[in-house]
Design a protein around this motif. Structure first.
Motif, PDB file in Angstrom:
ATOM      1  N   PHE B 108       0.833  -1.197   0.000  1.00 42.48           N
ATOM      2  CA  PHE B 108       0.000   0.000   0.000  1.00 42.48           C
ATOM      3  C   PHE B 108       0.875   1.257   0.000  1.00 42.48           C
ATOM      4  O   PHE B 108       0.657   2.187  -0.779  1.00 42.48           O
ATOM      5  CB  PHE B 108      -0.893  -0.021   1.244  1.00 42.48           C
ATOM      6  CG  PHE B 108      -2.090   0.853   1.117  1.00 42.48           C
ATOM      7  CD1 PHE B 108      -3.193   0.415   0.396  1.00 42.48           C
ATOM      8  CD2 PHE B 108      -2.119   2.117   1.679  1.00 42.48           C
ATOM      9  CE1 PHE B 108      -4.303   1.227   0.255  1.00 42.48           C
ATOM     10  CE2 PHE B 108      -3.222   2.924   1.543  1.00 42.48           C
ATOM     11  CZ  PHE B 108      -4.315   2.476   0.831  1.00 42.48           C
ATOM     12  N   THR B 109       1.908   1.243   0.850  1.00 38.20           N
ATOM     13  CA  THR B 109       2.831   2.376   0.910  1.00 38.20           C
ATOM     14  C   THR B 109       3.424   2.646  -0.459  1.00 38.20           C
ATOM     15  O   THR B 109       3.550   3.781  -0.911  1.00 38.20           O
ATOM     16  CB  THR B 109       3.973   2.059   1.886  1.00 38.20           C
ATOM     17  OG1 THR B 109       3.412   1.608   3.099  1.00 38.20           O
ATOM     18  CG2 THR B 109       4.829   3.281   2.147  1.00 38.20           C
ATOM     19  N   CYS B 110       3.762   1.550  -1.120  1.00 36.06           N
ATOM     20  CA  CYS B 110       4.371   1.626  -2.434  1.00 36.06           C
ATOM     21  C   CYS B 110       3.433   2.303  -3.432  1.00 36.06           C
ATOM     22  O   CYS B 110       3.820   3.220  -4.153  1.00 36.06           O
ATOM     23  CB  CYS B 110       4.603   0.193  -2.865  1.00 36.06           C
ATOM     24  SG  CYS B 110       6.088  -0.013  -3.721  1.00 36.06           S
ATOM     25  N   ASP B 111       2.192   1.830  -3.457  1.00 40.22           N
ATOM     26  CA  ASP B 111       1.201   2.414  -4.355  1.00 40.22           C
ATOM     27  C   ASP B 111       1.021   3.886  -4.064  1.00 40.22           C
ATOM     28  O   ASP B 111       0.930   4.721  -4.965  1.00 40.22           O
ATOM     29  CB  ASP B 111      -0.151   1.702  -4.181  1.00 40.22           C
ATOM     30  CG  ASP B 111      -0.228   0.452  -5.044  1.00 40.22           C
ATOM     31  OD1 ASP B 111       0.738   0.219  -5.780  1.00 40.22           O
ATOM     32  OD2 ASP B 111      -1.233  -0.255  -4.968  1.00 40.22           O
ATOM     33  N   VAL B 112       0.956   4.206  -2.786  1.00 41.66           N
ATOM     34  CA  VAL B 112       0.717   5.583  -2.396  1.00 41.66           C
ATOM     35  C   VAL B 112       1.923   6.458  -2.728  1.00 41.66           C
ATOM     36  O   VAL B 112       1.790   7.584  -3.185  1.00 41.66           O
ATOM     37  CB  VAL B 112       0.377   5.645  -0.894  1.00 41.66           C
ATOM     38  CG1 VAL B 112       0.460   7.057  -0.381  1.00 41.66           C
ATOM     39  CG2 VAL B 112      -1.013   5.071  -0.649  1.00 41.66           C
ATOM     40  N   MET B 113       3.130   5.880  -2.563  1.00 43.35           N
ATOM     41  CA  MET B 113       4.340   6.669  -2.837  1.00 43.35           C
ATOM     42  C   MET B 113       4.424   7.100  -4.296  1.00 43.35           C
ATOM     43  O   MET B 113       4.942   8.165  -4.602  1.00 43.35           O
ATOM     44  CB  MET B 113       5.583   5.867  -2.475  1.00 43.35           C
ATOM     45  CG  MET B 113       6.189   6.293  -1.149  1.00 43.35           C
ATOM     46  SD  MET B 113       7.653   5.346  -0.816  1.00 43.35           S
ATOM     47  CE  MET B 113       8.871   6.349  -1.638  1.00 43.35           C
ATOM     48  N   PRO B 151       9.552   3.020  -5.441  1.00 44.82           N
ATOM     49  CA  PRO B 151       8.293   2.258  -5.547  1.00 44.82           C
ATOM     50  C   PRO B 151       8.067   1.680  -6.943  1.00 44.82           C
ATOM     51  O   PRO B 151       7.481   0.605  -7.065  1.00 44.82           O
ATOM     52  CB  PRO B 151       7.212   3.298  -5.212  1.00 44.82           C
ATOM     53  CG  PRO B 151       7.856   4.613  -5.388  1.00 44.82           C
ATOM     54  CD  PRO B 151       9.317   4.430  -5.133  1.00 44.82           C
TER      55      PRO B 151
END
Lengths: 252, 282, 314
Positions: B108-113, B151
């Motif tokens: 999720f962090t990756c997608d958001v980054m 990311p």
């Protein structure tokens, strides 16, 4: 007896593969005609040619004529959308529109074609749901989502949706294959009741189902029509050895 | 069921289908215009000097952007050295070990980054590295670009590793190979094409980034002298030259744009070819 | 090759696993560093202005006035103009590529649309300054004033630079995002839905309108929000064409300023602590907004990947 649909020397292809080979077959009005045969024999492709739905898949083509009340539906001047209104279809898996209510599902066809003169949408929806025996079950929750119903109810909803635009012919592509026995029985009863008003063509992989509901039966193998006739003749007295092998279960 | 209704339906059907196709053509017009301008105006600016000379002071004709070309290569190289290994490691974690909440969070962090504006990265790197070093530097610029790459590399690595069939892993483990050896020699190697594709696409993406460089690497009129010094780059030069009133600088900006776009497109296409040759690409 | 002993093998395994684990943690740590850094950096501005920072309508570094309302206004309006242009076009592209185009057209055209996303923002800016802005000044703005000039949105001087140019360039830049995600969403709509509608006698457009688009509506909304997130955070191209004047004016012909563009403009020249902190705080606002939009968009797109209840996917 009236011939509602007359298929003449008809072939259909997916890319290079020929799925239906030179089939000629009359479909009689107000009768139930079953198409049986092993998987991959072209029966689903065949039925999809009767409302010109085969051609929406890219890379497909057809040859031959299909006469609906004497008019060739593959004529250049014919609008496929109009043919599909006159020849309704029910699919293997129930496919109600998930974003629409029960009411809107049944009324979906009316929204594109308009209402028959002198009727209201409420009347047509009620009549259609009553025809499929669903009215009593859903009358108090017409605004619920169409996918809130059980599988069997969904399939009857889809039949009601097809009937609401007043087709002359109803095509059913293995309509019970995803249903439990009780729901299957209900649909079979329904088919028997509907044939007074509609000409019905049903594809089924279940020979017993064909024996129970159909007046006429056609046996397909490898894209070819092997045998066609009154259902009882086909099952008790087949003329072709391959038909006999199939219905006695010695086949595939 | 009335003739007029059918006419209207057929008409709106045709109209909407034509509009959909027209929208596609319309959206591609700017692409054509941009590529055309960059190619024609850019070609006029390119000459031997462009690739070999330093920028001239305002008002003097001629000069080139050799230092900016080298600078961009250095910055992208720095970013790759930091961003690609870390991204691949994280991707391996997600594909091979990543189950449960932590993996979900990382994904999720990756997608958001990928959605964080790149200028934010610039501010943060300024606040940490530039402030600590008390100067703008190539290092800071490289870190900013690496953060943007991270990311992108992670997600492609994960996706490519997941395409490797489990039977391959099991076969290797059954032969007595350790897990890291399995991952390293079997899984990574068969997913290599895809990982290279993902990394190259990430490189292409950051090569054109400008905003995060504005207050990290800044810019420079001279040759690169050290990683702890400010450094020139093509994107920043395009920005500064385009916003000056001088013809000569506009000309160089178009030249820089052509070189930059060529670099980005060549990398992107190479990425696709690498993916295709490895068979794992789509 | 010598086989490693079981002990060293176990050791190698845990080291490898530990390293990848650390890298993964690093990713989360990175986002936290970004958040902490932005919050710390904006502390000074926050103690100085509090919520007045968001409501204040004057941004004037020379006089120490830092109200970010004009920036918020510029960001929202330029993004809305972008959506107004990009959403219908992107939906058209998605419908064309997923539903209508012949197969041999799909791959090359999809590739071209993706190419739009590969062009660096600063190159869009360059093209904007020398091609788009003159076009807006000499053709589009006079045209809009002639036809719609009675509206307050289309009045004033023709600068070329300004809100309108920024909105248009943003639209071009977010079209690849919205159209690519929408296309994926449409391709995920099961064929049984299309056939159900076609079998009722619907035309292709009626099928798309009544069956395909409603089925994918939450995913398409997600695509639009993803595009909005990109538009809000887009920096270079906007900075180069928006005119960089923090003001609130109803006319889209006017010069304006966005949060991202003011940071790009003033950050490296802000020598005053308070000015710097105000810019970081503007960055924090931008960070939070884009974060929320992205989370929302991902959740929406994920929902389509899983089919609505009760429907079997084939």
């Amino acid at each position: 007896m009236d011939t509602r649909l007359l298929v003449e020397d008809f072939s259909a292809w997916y890319g290079q593969t020929q799925a239906v080979k030179n089939v000629t077959l009359p479909v009689y009005a107000s009768q139930v005609t079953a198409i049986i045969g092993p998987s991959g024999c072209g029966k689903s492709t065949f039925i999809r040619c009767l409302n010109r739905l085969h051609e929406v898949i890219p890379g497909t083509r057809t040859r031959g004529r299909v006469l609906l009340d004497g008019q060739n539906i593959y004529d250049d001047k014919v609008d496929p959308a109009e043919i599909r209104r006159r020849v309704g279809m029910v699919f293997q898996k129930p496919n109600p529109f998930p974003t629409m209510s029960i009411f809107d599902n049944v009324a979906a066809g009316l929204r594109v074609h308009g209402l028959p003169p002198g009727t209201t949408a409420e009347e047509v929806v009620e009549k259609s749901l009553k025809m499929v025996g669903l009215w009593d079950e859903v009358a108090d929750r017409l605004q619920d989502s169409g996918v809130s119903l059980s599988g069997g109810q969904q399939q009857r909803l889809c039949i009601a949706r097809a009937l609401a635009v007043e087709p002359e012919v109803l095509l059913m592509d293995e309509p019970c294959s995803a249903l439990d026995p009780v729901s299957t029985l209900k649909i079979e009863e329904l088919i028997k009741g509907l044939k007074e008003k509609y000409t019905i063509v049903i594809v089924t992989h279940n020979m017993h189902q064909a024996a129970r509901v159909a007046d006429y039966t056609a046996f397909f193998l490898n894209g070819q029509l092997i045998e066609y006739g009154v259902t009882s003749d086909i099952f008790t007295n087949p003329r072709d050895q391959r038909t006999e092998d199939y219905i006695t279960g010695r086949f595939g | 069921m009335i003739a007029g209704r059918d006419q209207r339906r057929k008409f709106s059907n045709k109209l909407m289908l034509v509009l959909a196709a027209a929208a596609t053509v319309l959206a591609l017009l700017p692409l054509g215009s941009i590529l055309l301008y960059v190619a024609t105006k850019g070609l006029l600016a390119l000459n031997w000097d462009f690739f070999t000379q330093l920028p001239k002071p305002v008002g003097e004709p001629g000069g080139g952007l050799a230092n900016a070309i080298v600078g961009t290569l250095i910055l992208v190289g720095l970013a790759s050295v930091m961003g690609i290994p870390l991204g691949i490691m994280t991707g391996i974690y997600l594909a091979e070990f990543g189950r449960g909440r932590l993996a979900w969070l990382v994904r999720f962090t990756c997608d958001v980054m990928t959605g964080i504006p790149s200028i934010i990265v610039g501010i943060v790197v300024y606040g940490t590295i530039v402030v600590a070093m008390k100067r703008f530097s190539a290092i800071a610029g490289g870190v900013a670009l690496a953060i943007i790459m991270l990311p992108l590399v992670t997600r492609t690595t994960e996706e490519m590793l997941k395409l490797v069939p489990n039977s391959l892993r099991e076969a290797s483990l059954a032969l007595g190979a350790s897990q890291w050896r399995t991952t390293y020699s079997i899984v990574l190697r068969s997913a290599m094409g895809g990982i290279i594709t993902g990394s190259l696409l990430a490189v292409a993406r950051v090569a054109g980034e400008t905003a995060p460089l504005l207050f990290t690497a800044l810019s420079s009129r001279y040759w690169h002298t050290g990683l702890d010094q400010r450094i020139a780059s093509l994107p920043v030069y395009i920005y500064t030259y385009a916003t000056t009133p001088y013809e000569e600088m506009h000309r160089l900006a178009w030249g820089a744009a052509l070189v930059l776009v060529a670099m980005v497109l060549v990398t992107s296409i190479a990425a696709r070819l690498a993916g295709r040759r490895a068979g794992g690409g789509r | 090759m010598q086989m490693p002993s079981p002990k060293s093998r176990r050791w190698g395994d845990s080291l490898f696993r530990g390293l990848t684990f650390l890298a993964a943690l690093g990713m989360i740590g990175l986002v936290m560093v970004i958040a902490v850094q932005l919050i710390r950096g904006s502390q000074l501005a926050f103690t100085h202005f509090g919520l007045g920072f968001v409501t204040g309508s004057r941004w004037d570094p020379v006089h120490g006035a830092f109200g970010s309302l004009p920036l918020v206004y510029g960001t929202i309006v330029s993004s809305l103009i972008a959506l107004l242009i990009a959403v219908p076009l992107s939906l058209g592209i998605a419908i064309y590529l997923a539903e209508l185009a012949p197969h041999w057209v799909r791959t090359p055209v999809s590739f071209l649309v993706e190419l739009l996303a590969a062009i660096p923002s600063v190159v869009y800016g360059l093209w904007g300054v020398f091609v788009l802005v003159p076009l807006v000044r000499t053709a589009l703005e006079p045209f809009l004033q002639r036809t719609l000039g009675w509206l307050p949105f289309f009045q004033g001087t023709y600068y070329g630079f300004g809100m309108l140019a920024a909105g248009i360039i943003l639209a071009i830049m977010i079209i690849p995002t919205i159209s690519a995600v929408s296309r994926e969403v449409l391709l995920a709509v099961p064929n049984s839905q299309r056939e159900a509608m076609l079998a009722l006698g619907a035309t292709r457009w009626e099928t798309i309108k009544m069956a395909v688009l409603p089925y994918g509506r939450s995913g398409i909304l997600g695509a639009v929000i993803l595009g909005l997130g990109r538009a809000i955070g887009e920096t270079m191209a906007v900075t180069m064409v928006i005119g960089n004047r923090p003001q609130i004016s109803p006319s889209v012909f006017e010069l304006a300023q966005t949060i991202a563009s003011i940071i790009a403009n003033e950050f490296s020249e802000a020598f005053d602590e308070l000015h710097l902190s105000a810019l970081v705080m503007a960055g924090l606002v931008l960070f939070v907004v884009t974060l929320l939009l992205n989370i929302l968009a991902r959740l929406l797109v994920w929902r389509v990947a899983r089919a609505p209840e009760g429907v079997t996917r084939e």
